[in-house]
Structure formats: C-alpha cells, structure tokens
Design an enzyme around this catalytic site. Sequence first.
Site, PDB file in Angstrom:
ATOM      1  N   GLN A   1      -4.657  -0.954   9.792  1.00 37.87           N
ATOM      2  CA  GLN A   1      -4.538  -2.297   9.158  1.00 37.87           C
ATOM      3  C   GLN A   1      -5.148  -3.475  10.067  1.00 37.87           C
ATOM      4  O   GLN A   1      -5.018  -3.231  11.265  1.00 37.87           O
ATOM      5  CB  GLN A   1      -3.278  -2.669   8.635  1.00 37.87           C
ATOM      6  CG  GLN A   1      -3.060  -4.012   8.115  1.00 37.87           C
ATOM      7  CD  GLN A   1      -3.618  -4.279   6.493  1.00 37.87           C
ATOM      8  OE1 GLN A   1      -3.646  -3.280   6.031  1.00 37.87           O
ATOM      9  NE2 GLN A   1      -4.222  -5.216   6.471  1.00 37.87           N
TER      10      GLN A   1
ATOM     11  N   ASP B   1     -10.947   3.264   4.129  1.00 35.90           N
ATOM     12  CA  ASP B   1     -11.540   1.836   4.056  1.00 35.90           C
ATOM     13  C   ASP B   1     -13.068   1.750   3.976  1.00 35.90           C
ATOM     14  O   ASP B   1     -13.425   0.587   3.688  1.00 35.90           O
ATOM     15  CB  ASP B   1     -10.892   1.054   5.213  1.00 35.90           C
ATOM     16  CG  ASP B   1      -9.939   0.220   4.994  1.00 35.90           C
ATOM     17  OD1 ASP B   1      -9.745  -0.370   3.897  1.00 35.90           O
ATOM     18  OD2 ASP B   1      -9.339  -0.188   5.942  1.00 35.90           O
TER      19      ASP B   1
ATOM     20  N   LYS C   1       0.936  -1.349  -0.008  1.00 35.55           N
ATOM     21  CA  LYS C   1      -0.107  -0.192   0.029  1.00 35.55           C
ATOM     22  C   LYS C   1       0.872   1.272   0.092  1.00 35.55           C
ATOM     23  O   LYS C   1       0.909   2.322  -0.809  1.00 35.55           O
ATOM     24  CB  LYS C   1      -1.101  -0.052   1.332  1.00 35.55           C
ATOM     25  CG  LYS C   1      -2.029  -1.042   1.091  1.00 35.55           C
ATOM     26  CD  LYS C   1      -2.878  -1.162   2.339  1.00 35.55           C
ATOM     27  CE  LYS C   1      -3.907  -2.287   2.006  1.00 35.55           C
ATOM     28  NZ  LYS C   1      -4.601  -2.447   3.539  1.00 35.55           N
TER      29      LYS C   1
END
Length: 298
Positions: free
Chosen positions: A99, A122, A55
């Site tokens: 994460q 997200d 990422k």
Amino acid sequence: MAESNIIDGKAFAAKVRESVARRVKMLKDRHGLTPGLAVVLVGENPASEVYVRNKARQTVEVGLKSFKHDLAADTSEKDLLALVAKLNADAEVNGILVQLPLPDQIDAQKVLDAIDPAKDVDGFHAVNAGKLWTGGKAMVPCTPLGCLMMLKDRLGNLSGMNAVVVGRSNIVGKPMAALLLNENCTVTIAHSRTRDLPGVCRGADILVAAVGRPEMVKGDWVKPGAAVIDVGINRVETEGGKSKLVGDVEFAAAAKVAGAITPVPGGVGPMTIACLLVNTLTAACRQAGIEEPEDPGA
Ligand SMILES: NC(=O)c1ccc[n+]([C@@H]2O[C@H](COP(=O)([O-])OP(=O)(O)OC[C@H]3O[C@@H](n4cnc5c(N)ncnc54)[C@H](OP(=O)(O)O)[C@@H]3O)[C@@H](O)[C@H]2O)c1
C-alpha cells in the site's frame, strides 16, 4: 425506457466480484487452487488503513485467501524488502500489494521493483508497464482496468474513437492511454502543459479525467454524447465546516451533455478494488498455467 447516462460503478463492481467469486470456486473445484493476495501496510495512515481493510474484506468475500501484513511506521527499507522477497517465494501468495504511500525512509520505487512482476497485482512494476505498451501479457493497474471495463460495457467496440486522457501519472493516466490505444482508439494524453485543454477535451468521444483537481473539467468541455470517466477523488469543504467528495469533472453540467458519465463517489472508486480481485485471479491462473478468464468482468 432509455438507459440512464449515469454509469453505476458500484453495481458494476458488485457484478465483477460475483464473477470473480464464481471463477474462484471453479478454480478450487477443478484444480484444487485457492489464489491468495498479500497486502502490506506500513505505518498508520488512516486513509490507507481503510483501503487495506476494504481490500482484505472483499478478498475474503470472493473466496480468495487474504494475507495481511501490518508493519510499524519505522520499518526499515531492508526489512520491507525482506518481506517482499519472502512473499515472492511463497507459493500460497499469488498477488502482492504494498500500500502506498510509504514512509520517507523507504524508497517506494525500489520496493515496487522488488515485487515479482508475475505477482504484481497493482501493475506498477516497470516490466508490466513495458508489457502493457508493447502488447504483452501485462498485469494492468487496477484503476484504469476498471475504467476500461466500464467503457467497454457501455460502448462495446471502442475502435476508431477519439479518446482524451487528462493526466499522465504512471498509475492512472499512462496505463489508461495504453489500454485505449490497445482498443484501437485514437488517443491524446493531456497534462498541465497542454495548450487549449478545453478544445482538446471537446474533441473526445471518450474523456477520462485523472487530474486531482476538483471539478476542473467543465460541462462545456464535454462533446455532446461523449463518455466521461471521472477518476478524481477530491475532498472539498462545504458550508457548515463539513466536507464531501467530488471528482475532476463538473458533474452536474457534464451529465447534461454526456452520453455516459461516472459519478463520484460510486463510479471508478468501487471498480478499483474489484479489479484488484480480478488481477489476483488472473495472476494465479497465469502462475499455474491454467487458462485465464477471457473477460473477467463478464
Ligand atoms: N478512483 C480511484 O480508485 C483512484 C485511483 C487513483 C487515483 N485516483 C484519483 O485520481 C486523481 C489523479 O490521480 P493520479 O495519481 O493520477 O494523480 P497525479 O499523479 O497527481 O497526476 C495528476 C496529473 O494531472 C495533471 N494535471 C495537473 N493539473 C492539471 C491541469 N491544470 N491541467 C491538465 N492536467 C493537469 C498532471 O500533469 P503534469 O504531469 O503535467 O504535472 C498529472 O499528469 C486524484 O484525484 C486521485 O485521488 C482515484
């Protein structure tokens, strides 16, 4: 020559990244703005480390600012919430991603709910889930967003199609269903209690499998000509003690009947990170009151 029925997610993701890079440059040239993405990793989960590294690398490659925060495995919930609050207040940070999974001492939902919904790239915050279902301007979870982009690219207008989504998780199944409904599909959400799953799947013009069970969706569950999106990532043992990745769909058999199908690997996976970059760009535009790209995948 006829178009292959395999949807090349890797190539499509590269196209999306190019488009994001172009738009990032435009934002910089016209508005002096370089969007930033903060990624927070707690602990040393090897799979998470790989995801976070990828990422961060792709974020920099498209010209975005990348802020990486590596925290020790024994970080307290209070300290993580304090970092989220700091990132929420940081004008250089337009997107925040924590994460998952998080260590046991931390309530993941509490942390996700602490992220400013405007920076929630997200799309897991309840405010964004609610907006997605009520027709508002949501931040959309990356994996289903990537699936939708590939479907629209391949099929064009999805209106009136029968879509079956197998799986009802908050991160894939439910938002996928909402996106397809927003495209005027007739949507069925199937799950572990669904009766006659093969029969339900056979009615699908669009079949999305997000289950987490290797090759559970059989080739003869696929309606001839249907578009099949395989979200599953399952590591299975092969002969000689090796392992390989397979999806939730019995690929070889399904590919014989499907009109279009994503492979695993090389289908949905690469699109997920590409969509994280799209979401960071979208979030930055919305925060700055700048017109956002209408079709970031184009
Ligand atoms: N490519 C990517 O970037 C990406 C991103 C995210 C996830 N994934 C992969 O996608 C898969 C799904 O992830 P997830 O997070 O959505 O998983 P999850 O939270 O475990 O949800 C799985 C869903 O599948 C349903 N299910 C389980 N067994 C079933 C069965 N026998 N018949 C019908 N439905 C069944 C479950 O139903 P119930 O609700 O009834 O239990 C549940 O709704 C995993 O393989 C994951 O690794 C890939």
